[in-house]
Scaffold this active site. Structure first.
Site, mmCIF file in Angstrom:
data_model
loop_
_atom_site.group_PDB
_atom_site.id
_atom_site.type_symbol
_atom_site.label_atom_id
_atom_site.label_comp_id
_atom_site.label_asym_id
_atom_site.label_seq_id
_atom_site.Cartn_x
_atom_site.Cartn_y
_atom_site.Cartn_z
ATOM 1 N N HIS A 134 -94.713 9.619 -52.060
ATOM 2 C CA HIS A 134 -93.293 9.967 -52.047
ATOM 3 C C HIS A 134 -93.017 11.268 -51.298
ATOM 4 O O HIS A 134 -91.884 11.761 -51.308
ATOM 5 C CB HIS A 134 -92.768 10.056 -53.476
ATOM 6 C CG HIS A 134 -92.838 8.748 -54.201
ATOM 7 N ND1 HIS A 134 -91.827 7.806 -54.166
ATOM 8 C CD2 HIS A 134 -93.826 8.210 -54.968
ATOM 9 C CE1 HIS A 134 -92.177 6.755 -54.878
ATOM 10 N NE2 HIS A 134 -93.387 6.974 -55.379
ATOM 11 N N LYS B 96 -92.320 3.669 -48.002
ATOM 12 C CA LYS B 96 -91.265 4.487 -48.617
ATOM 13 C C LYS B 96 -90.568 5.278 -47.517
ATOM 14 O O LYS B 96 -89.683 4.767 -46.864
ATOM 15 C CB LYS B 96 -91.873 5.350 -49.716
ATOM 16 C CG LYS B 96 -92.475 4.491 -50.832
ATOM 17 C CD LYS B 96 -93.164 5.293 -51.884
ATOM 18 C CE LYS B 96 -93.716 4.399 -52.985
ATOM 19 N NZ LYS B 96 -94.824 3.534 -52.541
ATOM 20 N N SER C 59 -93.420 10.008 -59.008
ATOM 21 C CA SER C 59 -92.454 8.961 -58.677
ATOM 22 C C SER C 59 -91.350 8.792 -59.701
ATOM 23 O O SER C 59 -90.263 8.317 -59.355
ATOM 24 C CB SER C 59 -93.180 7.624 -58.500
ATOM 25 O OG SER C 59 -93.858 7.245 -59.688
#
Length: 386
Positions: A205, A236, A177
Site C-alpha cells: 500500500h 494497488k 491495510s
C-alpha cells in the site's frame, strides 16, 4: 461429527460477518456500476487512478496483441517473456535494488519469500496487525513464530535479543491495510542491525503512493539500503495485477531456486507486464496524482473529524472510520450505499474484536466534490454514539 458446514455458515451470518462478492458491471475507477446503479466508489485500492487509465489500457491491449493472453507456462519452463524481463529490470531500478522478481500475487510473494528463507531452527517476528499473507507465510515456513505489539520497536528489539535462532527475519507491512498507518522502519532497521536479523517490508500500500517518485515507505523513511527484502504489489497504486520482490542478486537467485510459489505457477500474462511498465512510468512522473491524493486526504480528515467520527492515525489514502460494533458498521455501510456511496464495512476477523470500521479509500481519480458529498452523507447517516 463430519463436516457440519451449515452450522459454521449460520454462525457467521448471526455475527453479521457473512461476506459476499458484489458483481461489478464496470471498470475500477471513480464510479462503480453495481446492479444497474452508479455509485461513488470509496473502497478501491486504485490509489493513483491508473487501473482504467487510457495509456495503461492501450499498453495492455497492445501487449495482448503482441504476446497473447496467456504466458503458457511457469517462468522457469517457457513462460518468461520479454515484457516480464523488462518489468523486472524497471522495478529493480525503481526501487534501487540489484534485481526484482515477479510473482502472480502479493500473497504468493509473501509465502514464497518466507518459505524459501526460513525453516525449523529459524525465527520470524511479525507485527500483530500484519496482513494475513504475512502471517500465513510465517506459519508455513516452519520457523518459530513471534508477534510483537503494533509498531513497537522496543518490544521487537527485546524479542530479538532473547532469540538464539539461526536466522531471524522481521516482517512488517510498510503501510497497514486496515489502519492506514505506517511502520516505524527506522526503529526496526536499528533493532535488526543490533541483533543480526533481516528486515522484510511488504509495501503493497506504499508503492506508487509514498515518496516523490512513488517508491514507497522505505524511501520516505530513508531506510531503503537497510531493508534486505522489499515486496510490493502491482494491483494497488500501480493499477494492474501481480507482485514483485526486490533485493540483492543473491536474494533473487535464492527465490528462483527455492520459492515454490514462484517455481510452480504459471507466469502472469505478458500483457499485464506491458501495461505495468506504462503505469510504473506514469506513477513516477505524474506527481499531480500524489498531490491530488494529499489534498483529498486532508479534506476528508478535517471534515470527518468535525463530524465527530473516530479517525485512525493515517496520512495515506486508507482512511478508516472506527465504528466499533459489527452491526453499526454494517448499518452505516448500507445507509451510505442507499445514498450512492460504495464503502465496505470491515469486521473481525480482519480487524480486532470491537474495532469494526468503514475503510474509506481515496483515489487520485476522485474530485473534491466527491469528498464533500461523502462528508455530507456521513453527517446524515451518523450513528448515535459517534
Amino acid at each position: 461429527m463430519g463436516f457440519d458446514l451449515a452450522t459454521d455458515l449460520a454462525a457467521r451470518r448471526r455475527q453479521h460477518r457473512y461476506r459476499q462478492a458484489r458483481i461489478m458491471d464496470g471498470p475500477s475507477g471513480r464510479h462503480a456500476l453495481l446492479g444497474g446503479r452508479q455509485y461513488l466508489n470509496f473502497c478501491s485500492n486504485d490509489y493513483l487512478g491508473l487501473a482504467n487509465d487510457p495509456a495503461v489500457v492501450a499498453a495492455f491491449q497492445q501487449g495482448a496483441a503482441d504476446w497473447g493472453v496467456g504466458s503458457g507456462a511457469s517462468h522457469l519452463v517457457c513462460g518468461h517473456q520479454r515484457p516480464h524481463q523488462q518489468l523486472e529490470e524497471a522495478l529493480a531500478a525503481h526501487t534501487g535494488r540489484q534485481r526484482a522478481l515477479l510473482f502472480s500475487t502479493g500473497y504468493m510473494a509473501n509465502l514464497g519469500v518466507m518459505t524459501a528463507l526460513l525453516s525449523k531452527g529459524d525465527a520470524v517476528f511479525q507485527d500483530r496487525l500484519n496482513h494475513a499473507s504475512l502471517l500465513d507465510g510465517g506459519l508455513l515456513s516452519g520457523a518459530r513464530f513471534r508477534r510483537f505489539p503494533h509498531n513497537d520497536g522496543q518490544a521487537l528489539a527485546s524479542q530479538l535479543a532473547r532469540s538464539e535462532a539461526r536466522r531471524k527475519l522481521v516482517v512488517v507491512d510498510g503501510v497497514f491495510s486496515m489502519d492506514g498507518d505506517e511502520a516505524p522502519l527506522v526503529d526496526y532497521a536499528e533493532a535488526c542491525e543490533g541483533h543480526d536479523a533481516w528486515l522484510m517490508v511488504d509495501d503493497a500500500h506504499g508503492i506508487g503512493v509514498l515518496d516523490a517518485q512513488g517508491r514507497g515507505s522505505v524511501f520516505t523513511q530513508g531506510v531503503n539500503e537497510r531493508v534486505p527484502v522489499l515486496m510490493g504489489t502491482l494491483g494497488k497504486g500501480l493499477g494492474t495485477a501481480g507482485a514483485f520482490v526486490a533485493g540483492s542478486d543473491e536474494l533473487i537467485e535464492t527465490l528462483i531456486q527455492f520459492a515454490r510459489t514462484f517455481i510452480y505457477t504459471t507466469a502472469m500474462p505478458a500483457a499485464v507486464a506491458s501495461a505495468t511498465l506504462v503505469s510504473l512510468r506514469k506513477s513516477r512522473e505524474e506527481n499531480w496524482r500524489r498531490d491530488t491524493l494529499a489534498e483529498l486526504i486532508a479534506r476528508f480528515r478535517e471534515g470527518a473529524r468535525a463530524l465527530g467520527y473516530t479517525l485512525m492515525p493515517s496520512q495515506t489514502p486508507i482512511q478508516p472510520l472506527l465504528i466499533g460494533s459489527d452491526v453499526d458498521a454494517t448499518a452505516l455501510s448500507e445507509a451510505l450505499r442507499e445514498k450512492g456511496f460504495l464503502i465496505t464495512a470491515i469486521r473481525p476477523p480482519t480487524v480486532p474484536e470491537g474495532e469494526a470500521r468503514l475503510r474509506v479509500t481515496l483515489s487520485a481519480a476522485h474530485e473534491v466534490e466527491d469528498v464533500d458529498a461523502l462528508l455530507a452523507a456521513l453527517a446524515q447517516c451518523q450513528p448515535q454514539d459517534v
